[in-house]
Design a protein around this motif. Structure first.
Motif, short mmCIF file in Angstrom:
data_model
loop_
_atom_site.label_atom_id
_atom_site.label_comp_id
_atom_site.label_asym_id
_atom_site.label_seq_id
_atom_site.Cartn_x
_atom_site.Cartn_y
_atom_site.Cartn_z
N LEU A 426 0.81 -1.21 0.00
CA LEU A 426 0.00 0.00 0.00
C LEU A 426 0.85 1.27 0.00
O LEU A 426 0.35 2.34 -0.33
CB LEU A 426 -0.93 0.01 1.22
N CYS A 427 2.13 1.17 0.37
CA CYS A 427 2.98 2.36 0.42
C CYS A 427 3.18 2.98 -0.96
O CYS A 427 3.50 4.16 -1.08
CB CYS A 427 4.33 2.02 1.04
N PHE A 428 2.99 2.19 -2.04
CA PHE A 428 3.17 2.69 -3.39
C PHE A 428 1.86 2.78 -4.16
O PHE A 428 1.88 2.92 -5.40
CB PHE A 428 4.15 1.81 -4.16
N ASP A 429 0.72 2.67 -3.49
CA ASP A 429 -0.53 2.82 -4.23
C ASP A 429 -0.80 4.29 -4.50
O ASP A 429 -0.08 5.18 -4.05
CB ASP A 429 -1.69 2.12 -3.52
N ASN A 430 -1.86 4.56 -5.26
CA ASN A 430 -2.14 5.93 -5.69
C ASN A 430 -2.35 6.89 -4.54
O ASN A 430 -2.06 8.08 -4.64
CB ASN A 430 -3.36 5.95 -6.61
N GLN A 431 -2.85 6.39 -3.42
CA GLN A 431 -3.15 7.26 -2.29
C GLN A 431 -1.90 7.62 -1.49
O GLN A 431 -1.78 8.73 -0.99
CB GLN A 431 -4.16 6.58 -1.36
N ASN A 432 -0.95 6.71 -1.41
CA ASN A 432 0.16 6.89 -0.46
C ASN A 432 1.52 7.14 -1.09
O ASN A 432 2.46 7.48 -0.38
CB ASN A 432 0.27 5.65 0.44
N ILE A 433 1.65 6.99 -2.39
CA ILE A 433 2.99 7.05 -2.97
C ILE A 433 3.58 8.46 -2.89
O ILE A 433 4.80 8.63 -2.86
CB ILE A 433 2.98 6.56 -4.44
N ASN A 434 2.74 9.48 -2.82
CA ASN A 434 3.26 10.84 -2.71
C ASN A 434 3.28 11.34 -1.26
O ASN A 434 3.44 12.53 -1.02
CB ASN A 434 2.43 11.80 -3.57
N THR A 435 3.13 10.43 -0.31
CA THR A 435 3.20 10.79 1.09
C THR A 435 4.64 10.72 1.57
O THR A 435 5.33 9.72 1.33
CB THR A 435 2.33 9.84 1.94
N MET A 436 5.08 11.77 2.24
CA MET A 436 6.45 11.85 2.75
C MET A 436 7.44 11.55 1.62
O MET A 436 7.35 12.13 0.57
CB MET A 436 6.62 10.90 3.94
N ALA A 437 8.39 10.62 1.86
CA ALA A 437 9.44 10.37 0.87
C ALA A 437 9.18 9.09 0.08
O ALA A 437 10.09 8.57 -0.56
CB ALA A 437 10.80 10.28 1.56
N ASN A 438 7.94 8.57 0.08
CA ASN A 438 7.66 7.32 -0.62
C ASN A 438 7.90 7.42 -2.11
O ASN A 438 8.34 6.45 -2.76
CB ASN A 438 6.23 6.87 -0.34
N HIS A 439 7.62 8.58 -2.71
CA HIS A 439 7.84 8.77 -4.15
C HIS A 439 9.34 8.68 -4.47
O HIS A 439 9.75 7.98 -5.41
CB HIS A 439 7.28 10.13 -4.57
#
Length: 505
Positions: A426-439
């Motif tokens: 889920l860390c790379f799904d559409n909702q979370n990938i731009n959260t913090m440094a995940n991108h």
């Protein structure tokens, strides 16, 4: 009465000598200035004096530019007045690129002032309906790469999701990361190709309408790293294609891999190729079968339900990962003081095979783990056949990397085998990938897996955006308003009146 001596102090010859010395000195001065400018043009030194580090470039980008021999044209396609702040950041950063290498030229095109030129440029690059009006185009040798303006920032969604704010705040500028990747894409045309496995409930890279889709991660592959992708099913007679440089298994949840599929993945890895596995989180319950392949590469998986009691988000347990800062993937994240987050991840750990010879054990790195405050919950059979819930406290590994060169029974005509396994998808799904440094983390993982140059794997990251807020009580705001609007202008007028009175008298 003394006689007045009318003889001139300087003779005409001495006066001419003084004029000659003055002219000669001036010529010498201008000659020295010209010589200094001539040598400075070839041996110059620029340094950043601004406190805004977003306009400086890292040593990794400088190393990339030093190797640049092709002519590269960069066009900043922006509304310069309507987006003044963003245009200033983009143009200022790209000027540093052009200063570092004269083969890179930068020009600006304001589409509001030159609509005909703007239309021609968009038609040339087949951007008649671009997803974002403001963009930057890199061109070299007939190849082009577009960086859209809405990709240049990371956004902090935590304050919105937690109800603390209604505004989405920009927290990082990704200009250098995207520009250097685009520069690499147009000057090094060799492409890798990625395949997403489907058929087991994985996240769909074509799905942009769902929070759990993977379209944004797929966009990172295609748009930011120049890696085309497509989906593949391994059932029946389908084999992994020969042009596959990266196989992605993103959160299988609904069905298990059968033995024929697992055999194809094992054969793929034995050829010295790259695999990226993101496990479905512990809430899904059962294994997907891919764990059998991972076990043969010394990777174990546990179905703990992990949480860190200090962090919760809309009822979901988010776990801040403590990363290994000396690994290339995390260098830029650590250097910028950024953080990655996983949602209810599973534990992945080093599990050596009992029959493996010492020389056959691959290089194994735990890239990230929980803090020591994490709690792992699991269920185990009780003494009377019942199920007991238990807890374990401490640090749990979350992300591992495996790298293997030439060993017995492994053929590596394609190179070194590399695997990355993350205990959460889920860390790379559409909702979370731009959260913090995940991108940024997703970018670094992809570059490391496909063996991009070290300069693109680590060291180039988003630049944090600092915000300063002045908070004053109402009484202090009133006093400040009187000082700015009354006292300061009044003091200037009073000083002018005093000067006028003094001059009058």
């Amino acid at each position: 009465m003394a006689k007045h001596n009318s003889k001139p102090t300087f003779s005409p010859g001495r006066r001419w000598l003084m004029w000659f010395n003055t002219i000669l000195g001036a010529i010498a001065f201008f000659a020295l200035v010209a010589m200094a400018n001539y040598f400075a043009s070839g041996y110059f030194k620029r340094f950043q004096v601004s406190a805004n580090s977003r306009l400086d470039i890292t040593p990794q980008t400088k190393a990339l530019l030093q190797k640049l021999t092709n002519q590269v044209e960069v066009t900043i396609f922006y509304d310069q007045q309507g987006n003044e702040e963003m245009y200033g950041l983009v143009s200022g950063l790209l000027k540093q690129y052009s200063y570092a290498n004269a083969n890179l030229t930068v020009r600006s095109l304001d589409y509001t002032r030159s609509p005909a030129k703007a239309a021609a440029l968009l038609a040339k690059h087949k951007l008649t309906t671009p997803k974002e009006k403001n963009l930057v185009i890199f061109e070299s040798g007939g190849r082009s790469k577009v960086v859209f303006g809405n990709e240049l920032y990371d956004y902090d969604l935590n304050s919105v999701l937690s109800g603390q704010s209604t505004a989405v705040r920009r927290n990082a500028f990704k200009g250098e990361l995207l520009f250097s990747s685009a520069l690499f894409a147009v000057t090094y045309p060799r492409q890798a190709k990625a395949y997403f496995v489907y058929g087991h409930g994985e996240h769909d890279p074509d799905n942009s309408g769902s929070d759990q889709g993977y379209s944004r991660f797929a966009s990172i592959l295609q748009d930011e790293n120049n890696i085309p992708w497509q989906k593949i099913s391994l059932r029946s007679t389908n084999d992994i294609p020969e042009d596959c440089q990266l196989l992605v298994i993103a959160g299988p949840a609904k069905a298990s891999f059968d033995d024929s599929e697992l055999a194809k993945i094992e054969a793929y890895l034995k050829q010295g190729r790259r695999l990226f596995v993101l496990l479905n989180n512990a809430a899904a319950g059962n294994d997907s079968g891919i764990e059998k392949v991972l076990a043969k590469w010394n990777i174990g998986v546990v179905n703990y339900t992990l949480e860190d009691t200090r962090f919760t988000l809309d009822g979901a347990d988010i776990v801040p990962a403590q990363v290994k800062g000396d690994h290339p993937i995390f260098k830029s994240i650590v250097s910028e003081g950024l953080q990655i987050y996983l949602l209810s991840p599973r534990t992945v750990f080093f599990k050596p095979l009992p029959t493996a010879a010492p020389g056959d054990v691959p290089q194994f790195d735990i890239l990230a783990a929980t803090s020591t405050n994490a709690v792992g919950r699991y269920k185990t059979p009780g003494p009377t056949g019942s199920v007991e819930a238990r807890e374990q406290h401490g640090m749990f590994p979350l992300i591992v990397a495996v790298e293997q060169g030439s060993i017995k029974n492994i053929t590596t005509e394609r190179g070194v085998t590399r695997l990355i396994v993350i205990g959460d998808s889920l860390c790379f799904d559409n909702q979370n990938i731009n959260t913090m440094a995940n991108h940024l983390f997703a970018n670094a993982v992809v570059n490391w897996l496909v063996d991009r140059p070290q300069m693109l794997v680590g060291g180039i990251g988003p630049r944090p955006i600092k915000e300063y807020k002045l908070v004053l009580p109402t009484a202090q705001m009133k006093r400040l308003s009187w000082i700015l609007l009354g006292a300061m202008p009044g003091a200037v007028l009073l000083l002018g009146l005093i000067v006028w009175l003094r001059r009058r008298h």
